[in-house]
Scaffold this motif. Structure first.
Motif, mmCIF file in Angstrom:
data_model
loop_
_atom_site.group_PDB
_atom_site.id
_atom_site.type_symbol
_atom_site.label_atom_id
_atom_site.label_comp_id
_atom_site.label_asym_id
_atom_site.label_seq_id
_atom_site.Cartn_x
_atom_site.Cartn_y
_atom_site.Cartn_z
ATOM 1 N N HIS A 187 0.841 -1.196 0.000
ATOM 2 C CA HIS A 187 0.000 0.000 0.000
ATOM 3 C C HIS A 187 0.880 1.251 0.000
ATOM 4 O O HIS A 187 1.856 1.335 0.750
ATOM 5 C CB HIS A 187 -0.925 0.011 1.209
ATOM 6 C CG HIS A 187 -1.907 -1.114 1.221
ATOM 7 N ND1 HIS A 187 -3.113 -1.055 0.563
ATOM 8 C CD2 HIS A 187 -1.856 -2.355 1.798
ATOM 9 C CE1 HIS A 187 -3.769 -2.190 0.733
ATOM 10 N NE2 HIS A 187 -3.030 -2.999 1.481
ATOM 11 N N SER A 261 -5.725 3.071 -0.844
ATOM 12 C CA SER A 261 -6.078 1.648 -0.844
ATOM 13 C C SER A 261 -6.204 1.132 0.584
ATOM 14 O O SER A 261 -6.694 0.016 0.794
ATOM 15 C CB SER A 261 -5.019 0.831 -1.588
ATOM 16 O OG SER A 261 -3.746 0.986 -0.960
ATOM 17 N N SER A 290 -8.550 -1.311 2.471
ATOM 18 C CA SER A 290 -8.100 -2.117 3.605
ATOM 19 C C SER A 290 -8.208 -1.229 4.838
ATOM 20 O O SER A 290 -7.822 -0.058 4.791
ATOM 21 C CB SER A 290 -6.648 -2.572 3.412
ATOM 22 O OG SER A 290 -6.564 -3.606 2.451
ATOM 23 N N THR A 358 -3.228 -7.703 0.780
ATOM 24 C CA THR A 358 -2.005 -7.276 0.115
ATOM 25 C C THR A 358 -2.367 -6.505 -1.138
ATOM 26 O O THR A 358 -3.261 -6.901 -1.889
ATOM 27 C CB THR A 358 -1.142 -8.496 -0.257
ATOM 28 O OG1 THR A 358 -0.807 -9.203 0.942
ATOM 29 C CG2 THR A 358 0.122 -8.079 -0.979
ATOM 30 N N LYS A 359 -1.692 -5.392 -1.357
ATOM 31 C CA LYS A 359 -1.940 -4.579 -2.540
ATOM 32 C C LYS A 359 -1.149 -5.149 -3.702
ATOM 33 O O LYS A 359 0.067 -5.257 -3.636
ATOM 34 C CB LYS A 359 -1.510 -3.119 -2.299
ATOM 35 C CG LYS A 359 -1.847 -2.175 -3.436
ATOM 36 C CD LYS A 359 -3.343 -1.855 -3.449
ATOM 37 C CE LYS A 359 -3.642 -0.690 -4.385
ATOM 38 N NZ LYS A 359 -3.436 -1.021 -5.794
ATOM 39 N N ARG A 360 -1.853 -5.557 -4.749
ATOM 40 C CA ARG A 360 -1.159 -6.141 -5.888
ATOM 41 C C ARG A 360 -0.273 -5.114 -6.570
ATOM 42 O O ARG A 360 -0.618 -3.950 -6.700
ATOM 43 C CB ARG A 360 -2.186 -6.690 -6.899
ATOM 44 C CG ARG A 360 -2.907 -7.946 -6.408
ATOM 45 C CD ARG A 360 -3.897 -8.432 -7.404
ATOM 46 N NE ARG A 360 -4.971 -7.447 -7.630
ATOM 47 C CZ ARG A 360 -5.967 -7.637 -8.483
ATOM 48 N NH1 ARG A 360 -6.014 -8.725 -9.221
ATOM 49 N NH2 ARG A 360 -6.891 -6.708 -8.617
ATOM 50 N N VAL A 364 -0.288 -0.580 -7.623
ATOM 51 C CA VAL A 364 0.385 0.362 -6.745
ATOM 52 C C VAL A 364 0.666 1.665 -7.456
ATOM 53 O O VAL A 364 1.196 1.672 -8.568
ATOM 54 C CB VAL A 364 1.705 -0.252 -6.225
ATOM 55 C CG1 VAL A 364 2.477 0.771 -5.411
ATOM 56 C CG2 VAL A 364 1.414 -1.484 -5.400
#
Length: 366
Positions: A187, A261, A290, A358-360, A364
């Motif tokens: 993130h 995010s 999130s 988890t941020k892909r 990002v």
């Protein structure tokens, strides 16, 4: 009784296990400030180190013929309604543990007893050997009189300026650690929501968020949201029946050209309110945001849907630690002294749950 491991000592002292081992073995290559802090914690929790590195617990026996000592627990900022709250239960369990270990009994005075200040003053002076205080920004006069006349120690979420040993939560580190965890999960656009900007605990937590974001070159002032503050709270604080709502904040974040995010909320209660607001507005968690909070009192953060990621703060440990310090002062052992201020900060522990993903990498922002 709780048996502490060398890892527990390291966590409370904010050092590595290796550093604790070097302190226990009286090694030379340890900073004196770190050595002093670590030894203070080792003494306060009665940690016993054996040749095999195992831990043993010890309960101070009550000498034959000695009467049971008494602690007066003062909570000048919390009414009796808090007794059914998870936060108070966490504090009280730690105090109860220390009292059982040291064979002390407890008298409890909540904030709504302050109308009988002179009566309480006389009662505590007559019946108690020491005073354990839930820390508040400003103590009533009867509390100040008591800590001046009896051994006293404090516990709570933030330190105060009164002359007594205090064990408090490291709120700045909590805000920093959860933010760094989110950064580690990919993130980059992370918002912080403080629904009570004049709350000193939340100020510290937002400072930790700012430190982490600025250190990583990610801070955007548009992502630090604070509701209007109604001024510094005074008097008795009662537990809230319903979590706050964040309709304007959720709408604002979702409408940004480059929305966050992830959102860190100043405490779990506020995070629950933000999650409820998002659910009402059809904002998916954790797919859109999130969400993480700070506190982890009780079990509801684990059982809500989705379960809430948070920083578990050591409320019970802080109260237990302070009670042990007070018992030491009453018994004339240890390094703490009456009317001499000192502060021990205890860190929290990040707990990742379903509200954070988890941020892909492909999603990002620069």
């Amino acid at each position: 009784m709780m048996n502490y491991s060398i890892r527990d000592i390291a966590k409370m002292a904010g050092v590595s296990v290796g550093t604790v081992s070097r302190v226990l073995n009286n090694a030379d290559n340890v900073d004196e400030t770190i050595r002093t802090r670590t030894l203070e914690i080792i003494r306060s929790v009665n940690y016993k180190h054996t040749s095999r590195g195992r831990r043993t617990g010890s309960i101070c026996p009550l000498p034959a013929g000695q009467k049971t000592r008494t602690l007066a627990l003062l909570s000048p900022g919390m009414s009796s309604e808090w007794k059914n709250n998870e936060l108070w239960a966490s504090y009280f369990s730690g105090i109860e543990q220390a009292c059982q270990e040291r064979h002390y009994q407890l008298m409890i005075y909540m904030a709504d007893a302050a109308e009988r200040e002179e009566e309480i003053l006389k009662d505590v002076l007559r019946k108690s050997d020491g005073v354990l205080v839930k820390l508040e920004r400003n103590f009533p006069e009867y509390v100040k009189k008591l800590i001046a006349r009896l051994p006293a120690a404090g516990f709570g979420a933030c330190p105060c300026g009164e002359p007594l040993p205090q064990v408090v939560l490291n709120n700045t580190l909590a805000g920093k650690s959860i933010t760094e965890k989110l950064i580690g999960l990919g993130h980059r656009r992370i918002a912080f929501l403080n629904h009570v900007p004049c709350n000193s605990i939340f100020i510290e937590r937002s400072s930790g968020y700012l430190e982490a974001m600025k250190a990583n070159g990610l801070f955007d002032p548009a992502l630090l949201l604070e509701k209007e503050c109604g001024g510094t709270s005074v008097g008795v604080v009662k537990p809230e029946a319903l979590p706050p709502r964040f309709v304007e904040e959720a709408r604002y974040l979702a409408a940004l050209p480059d929305p966050p995010s992830a959102v860190v909320v100043a405490n779990d209660w506020g995070a629950l309110g933000f999650m409820h607001t998002c659910a009402e507005m059809g904002i998916a968690i954790p797919e859109t945001f999130s969400i993480a909070g700070i506190d982890d009192t009780g079990n509801w953060a684990s059982f809500c849907v989705p379960s809430l990621s948070t920083v578990a703060m050591p409320f019970g440990e802080s109260a237990c630690f302070a009670a042990r310090i007070l018992c030491d002062m009453i018994e004339g052992i240890g390094t703490h002294r009456r009317n001499v201020p000192s502060i021990v900060y205890l860190p929290g522990e990040v707990k990742l749950r379903a509200s954070v993903q988890t941020k892909r990498k492909e999603g990002v922002a620069g």
